[in-house]
Design an enzyme around this catalytic site. Structure first.
Site, PDB file in Angstrom:
ATOM      1  N   GLU A  54     -18.582 -24.713  85.813  1.00  0.00           N
ATOM      2  CA  GLU A  54     -17.701 -24.634  86.998  1.00  0.00           C
ATOM      3  C   GLU A  54     -18.503 -24.969  88.271  1.00  0.00           C
ATOM      4  O   GLU A  54     -18.025 -25.709  89.144  1.00  0.00           O
ATOM      5  CB  GLU A  54     -17.122 -23.210  87.053  1.00  0.00           C
ATOM      6  CG  GLU A  54     -16.340 -22.838  88.285  1.00  0.00           C
ATOM      7  CD  GLU A  54     -15.946 -21.345  88.229  1.00  0.00           C
ATOM      8  OE1 GLU A  54     -15.378 -20.896  87.215  1.00  0.00           O
ATOM      9  OE2 GLU A  54     -16.219 -20.610  89.209  1.00  0.00           O
ATOM     10  N   LYS A  64     -18.893 -17.333  78.569  1.00  0.00           N
ATOM     11  CA  LYS A  64     -18.237 -17.217  79.888  1.00  0.00           C
ATOM     12  C   LYS A  64     -19.235 -17.550  80.996  1.00  0.00           C
ATOM     13  O   LYS A  64     -18.901 -18.217  81.986  1.00  0.00           O
ATOM     14  CB  LYS A  64     -17.664 -15.811  80.097  1.00  0.00           C
ATOM     15  CG  LYS A  64     -17.048 -15.577  81.490  1.00  0.00           C
ATOM     16  CD  LYS A  64     -15.954 -16.589  81.779  1.00  0.00           C
ATOM     17  CE  LYS A  64     -15.145 -16.395  83.044  1.00  0.00           C
ATOM     18  NZ  LYS A  64     -15.751 -16.149  84.286  1.00  0.00           N
ATOM     19  N   HIS A 113     -19.581 -21.210  80.991  1.00  0.00           N
ATOM     20  CA  HIS A 113     -18.342 -21.732  81.609  1.00  0.00           C
ATOM     21  C   HIS A 113     -18.490 -21.741  83.125  1.00  0.00           C
ATOM     22  O   HIS A 113     -18.180 -22.725  83.801  1.00  0.00           O
ATOM     23  CB  HIS A 113     -17.153 -20.856  81.190  1.00  0.00           C
ATOM     24  CG  HIS A 113     -15.929 -21.033  82.043  1.00  0.00           C
ATOM     25  ND1 HIS A 113     -15.812 -20.503  83.314  1.00  0.00           N
ATOM     26  CD2 HIS A 113     -14.784 -21.724  81.839  1.00  0.00           C
ATOM     27  CE1 HIS A 113     -14.648 -20.841  83.839  1.00  0.00           C
ATOM     28  NE2 HIS A 113     -14.002 -21.581  82.967  1.00  0.00           N
ATOM     29  N   ASN A 114     -18.985 -20.642  83.675  1.00  0.00           N
ATOM     30  CA  ASN A 114     -19.135 -20.567  85.130  1.00  0.00           C
ATOM     31  C   ASN A 114     -20.197 -21.547  85.623  1.00  0.00           C
ATOM     32  O   ASN A 114     -20.053 -22.127  86.700  1.00  0.00           O
ATOM     33  CB  ASN A 114     -19.491 -19.146  85.556  1.00  0.00           C
ATOM     34  CG  ASN A 114     -18.264 -18.252  85.611  1.00  0.00           C
ATOM     35  OD1 ASN A 114     -17.297 -18.493  84.913  1.00  0.00           O
ATOM     36  ND2 ASN A 114     -18.304 -17.224  86.428  1.00  0.00           N
ATOM     37  N   SER A 151     -11.332 -15.898  82.069  1.00  0.00           N
ATOM     38  CA  SER A 151     -11.368 -16.876  83.151  1.00  0.00           C
ATOM     39  C   SER A 151      -9.970 -17.251  83.600  1.00  0.00           C
ATOM     40  O   SER A 151      -9.032 -17.275  82.812  1.00  0.00           O
ATOM     41  CB  SER A 151     -12.091 -18.151  82.710  1.00  0.00           C
ATOM     42  OG  SER A 151     -12.061 -19.082  83.770  1.00  0.00           O
TER      43      SER A 151
HETATM   44  C1  6PG Z   1     -13.249 -17.627  86.446  1.00  0.00           C
HETATM   45  C2  6PG Z   1     -14.283 -17.682  87.552  1.00  0.00           C
HETATM   46  C3  6PG Z   1     -14.607 -16.328  88.087  1.00  0.00           C
HETATM   47  C4  6PG Z   1     -15.723 -16.302  89.135  1.00  0.00           C
HETATM   48  C5  6PG Z   1     -15.457 -17.037  90.376  1.00  0.00           C
HETATM   49  C6  6PG Z   1     -16.504 -16.865  91.467  1.00  0.00           C
HETATM   50  O1  6PG Z   1     -13.608 -18.136  85.388  1.00  0.00           O
HETATM   51  O2  6PG Z   1     -12.141 -17.133  86.647  1.00  0.00           O
HETATM   52  O3  6PG Z   1     -15.443 -18.235  87.056  1.00  0.00           O
HETATM   53  O4  6PG Z   1     -14.999 -15.555  86.986  1.00  0.00           O
HETATM   54  O5  6PG Z   1     -15.922 -14.993  89.498  1.00  0.00           O
HETATM   55  O6  6PG Z   1     -15.278 -18.386  90.125  1.00  0.00           O
HETATM   56  O7  6PG Z   1     -17.782 -17.240  91.096  1.00  0.00           O
HETATM   57  P1  6PG Z   1     -18.924 -17.398  92.218  1.00  0.00           P
HETATM   58  O8  6PG Z   1     -18.667 -16.353  93.263  1.00  0.00           O
HETATM   59  O9  6PG Z   1     -20.224 -17.165  91.529  1.00  0.00           O
HETATM   60  O10 6PG Z   1     -18.768 -18.771  92.755  1.00  0.00           O
END
Ligand code: 6PG
Length: 480
Positions: A194, A187, A190-191, A133
């Site tokens: 996010e 991970k 984590h997303n 990430s």
């Molecule tokens: C990271 C992010 C990355 C992810 C983007 C886009 O941890 O660096 O999570 O892996 O690809 O944030 O995610 P979306 O296109 O699903 O919003």
């Protein structure tokens, strides 16, 4: 020195990861399907990495690439998730030797990682699903790295990833999370977090603008101020940056010229799907994912706007107080979102016997990754103090934070509802909090209904056993 590690797939993320690895003094074999990218990497950055004691060993064919790496080989694959990954793995397998390690550094679905691991184990190969990430910048300057797979694999890969990861207080933001798909699973979560984090920020912005009457530039200032306190985090800092930006072509706030339909590559959706399977209520992440879906339903939105009108309902707020209320609501909701995410990590870990250490995970999320935030230190402390913690929400620091913000949180959710500004993540986080602390939930009625229409049985509060009432007959109760 012959490389013992290689990287194939030199698009932006792969290229930056390669520069980071070689820039930390490692010899790195590099390969890309189209050799132009390999050449561009070596020509563009070979001297830089040499100055750091590292080097690239480029190859144009996959065969030469594999042959250039010392056994047991560690090969990082950084290609488009899904079929792209399978194609590279299929091409690699016949070229490898027992005990070699294949690392998928993309955002793979944990089920795919488990499948690939089993397939490679049949060839005596180790497969590692590795979550990385931090986006492009992170890949280059120090990402957060969540490694799954075997101990054997980590013994080889660990020293490299720990050297290239972000460092916080001298601790690398990289770890062996657990066996098989543990790395890609965390991970994924984590997303999901996010997504929830960004949705909460977006709701805060919408409320400050639509109800509080602040301009994007003023809201940028507010977020910059919040970034000085307990909300301090990468995403809050970025929000100030994006909101302060003016579109060069129109002179308007940038946020006003961007189409309001949020896209996704799927990791948030996977998180919610997995949470449904595990039975973990990740309401913040789910609302965030659905909010993106709603934003994309342009046709329905157009019709609804025509039928119902777009006017907001009149509500009176004291601007300064409202700004502070929104801050408190944001923090409390964020605590809920992270608590739910950590619940899911632990549920996944139990389901698959991964033994993921939540405190250690909080530690490696303190730097490098998208959800890095000051309060991850508090999460780590909470798990250090009580490794068996049932819910983050009830750990003393977070319980205090939620108690302190509770009244403001309620005011914000009520104001949003009155004004007609959607705040699904704020509202669902509050409902989750209230649901957890409720004395009696109406779930008892649901059990009664299920038993009435489907003889699905229920348990009683006053004695053990499973019961059914003869609803259609004389309504006697029988133990099942
Ligand atoms: C990271 C992010 C990355 C992810 C983007 C886009 O941890 O660096 O999570 O892996 O690809 O944030 O995610 P979306 O296109 O699903 O919003």
């Amino acid at each position: 020195n012959t490389p013992s590690i290689g990287l194939t797939g030199l698009a932006v993320m792969g290229r930056n990861l390669a520069r980071n690895i070689a820039g930390h003094g490692h010899a790195l074999a590099v390969h890309n399907r189209s050799p132009e990218r390999t050449r561009a990497l070596v020509e563009g950055f070979g001297d830089d990495v040499a100055a750091q004691g590292g080097r690239f060993v480029p190859s144009e064919s996959l065969e030469d690439f594999v042959a250039s790496i010392e056994r047991p080989r560690t090969i990082i694959v950084m290609v488009k998730a899904g079929e792209g990954t399978d194609a590279v793995i299929d091409a690699l397998v016949p070229l490898l030797d027992p005990d070699d390690i294949v690392v998928d550094a993309g955002n793979a679905h944990p089920d795919d990682t488990r499948r690939r691991q089993e397939a490679l184990a049949a060839h005596d190969l180790h497969f590692v699903g590795m979550g990385v990430s931090g986006g492009e910048e992170g890949a280059l300057h120090g990402p957060s790295i969540m490694v799954g797979g075997s101990e054997h694999a980590y013994a080889h890969l660990g020293p490299v990833v720990e050297s290239i990861a972000a460092q916080v207080d001298g601790v690398p933001c990289a770890m062996h999370v657990g066996p098989d798909a543990a790395g890609h699973f965390v991970k994924m979560v984590h997303n999901g977090i996010e997504y929830a984090d960004m949705q909460l920020i977006a709701e805060a912005y919408d409320l400050l603008r639509s109800v509080g009457g602040l301009s994007p530039a003023e809201i940028a200032e507010v977020f910059a101020g919040w970034n000085e306190g307990e909300l301090e985090s990468f995403l809050i800092e970025m929000t100030a940056d994006v909101l302060a930006h003016t579109d060069a072509a129109t002179g308007q706030p940038f946020v006003d010229v961007v189409l309001d339909a949020a896209e996704q590559k799927g990791t948030g959706r996977w998180t919610v799907q997995s949470a449904l399977d595990l039975g973990v209520p990740v309401t913040g992440i789910a609302e965030a994912t659905f909010a993106r879906a709603l934003s994309g339903h342009t046709e329905q939105r157009e019709v609804a706007r025509e039928v119902f009108g777009t006017d907001l309902r009149e509500v009176e707020v004291d601007r300064d107080r409202f700004v502070d209320d929104v801050r408190a609501a944001l923090f409390a909701s964020k605590v809920v979102a992270y608590a739910q995410g950590f619940d899911q990590v632990q549920a996944g870990s139990r389901e698959h016997d991964w033994d993921v250490d939540p405190g250690a995970l909080a530690t490696i999320w303190r730097g490098g990754c998208i959800i890095r935030a000051q309060f991850l230190d508090r999460i780590r402390e909470a798990y250090d103090a009580d490794p068996k913690l049932t819910s983050l929400l009830t750990a003393p620091y977070f319980a205090d934070a939620v108690r302190t913000g509770e009244a403001a949180w309620r005011r914000v959710v009520a104001t949003a509802a009155q004004a007609g500004v959607p705040a699904p993540a704020f509202a669902s986080s509050l409902a989750f909090f209230d649901g957890l602390r409720r004395d009696r939930l109406p779930a008892a009625l649901i059990q009664g209904l299920r038993d009435d229409f489907g003889a699905h049985t229920y348990r009683r509060v006053d004695r053990p056993g499973t019961f059914h009432t003869d609803w259609a007959g004389d309504r006697t109760e029988k133990e099942q």
